[in-house]
Design a protein around this motif. Structure first.
Motif: not given
Length: 161
Positions: A144-161
């Motif tokens: 009785k509902a849509p199958p999937v709802f989405y949200q996204c955030a844009d990120i940058v992943i930095m290498k560990r020192n």
């Protein structure tokens, strides 16, 4: 005719909003999120609800823990076949390839409840900062509902020192 209009009104009012991502902040605006059924929380097309990527403002270090906070804006719990919540990370530009980092079953918690997921940020592939997308999904498994709802955030992943 009147019953058709009433049915349409019920479908629109029930199927208009369901998942908001608060931290990191979702791409789209966060308006009226304290109201069940907020228009800010309805994204039905994957990946990311077809919302245009934004300039990444959140820089994360590979290997670090991150707490993702999201809201069950409107409840679609189905006790016969419970759905689930998912947090994934990936590259939207690369055919929407995402790797699931967290999953938990949907429960009968009410609309407007907050959920959290602690994930470990994966190491970037390259030596420079890597733009990635953090995606949350509400998979309802409710006919009785849509199958999937989405949200996204844009990120940058930095290498560990």
């Amino acid at each position: 005719m009147i019953s058709s209009i009433a049915l349409l009104f019920v479908c629109v009012s029930v199927c208009t909003a369901h998942l908001c991502m608060l931290s990191p902040p979702q791409r789209s605006a966060l308006n009226d999120i304290n109201k069940a059924g907020s228009d800010s929380c309805i994204l039905l097309d994957g990946p990311c609800g077809k919302v245009t990527p934004s300039v990444s403002k959140l820089f994360l270090q590979g290997g670090a823990n991150l707490t993702v906070v999201f809201q069950k804006n409107l409840d679609h719990f189905n006790s016969v076949s419970p759905g689930y919540w998912s947090v994934s990370i990936g590259d939207e530009a690369n055919n929407g390839t995402f790797k699931e980092l967290y999953r938990t079953a949907d429960t009968s918690i009410p609309s407007l409840s907050l959920l959290t997921a602690v994930i470990t940020v994966p190491e970037p592939v390259g030596t420079k900062g890597e733009h990635m997308v953090l995606q949350t999904q509400y998979v309802t498994k409710n006919p009785k509902a849509p199958p999937v709802f989405y949200q996204c955030a844009d990120i940058v992943i930095m290498k560990r020192n």
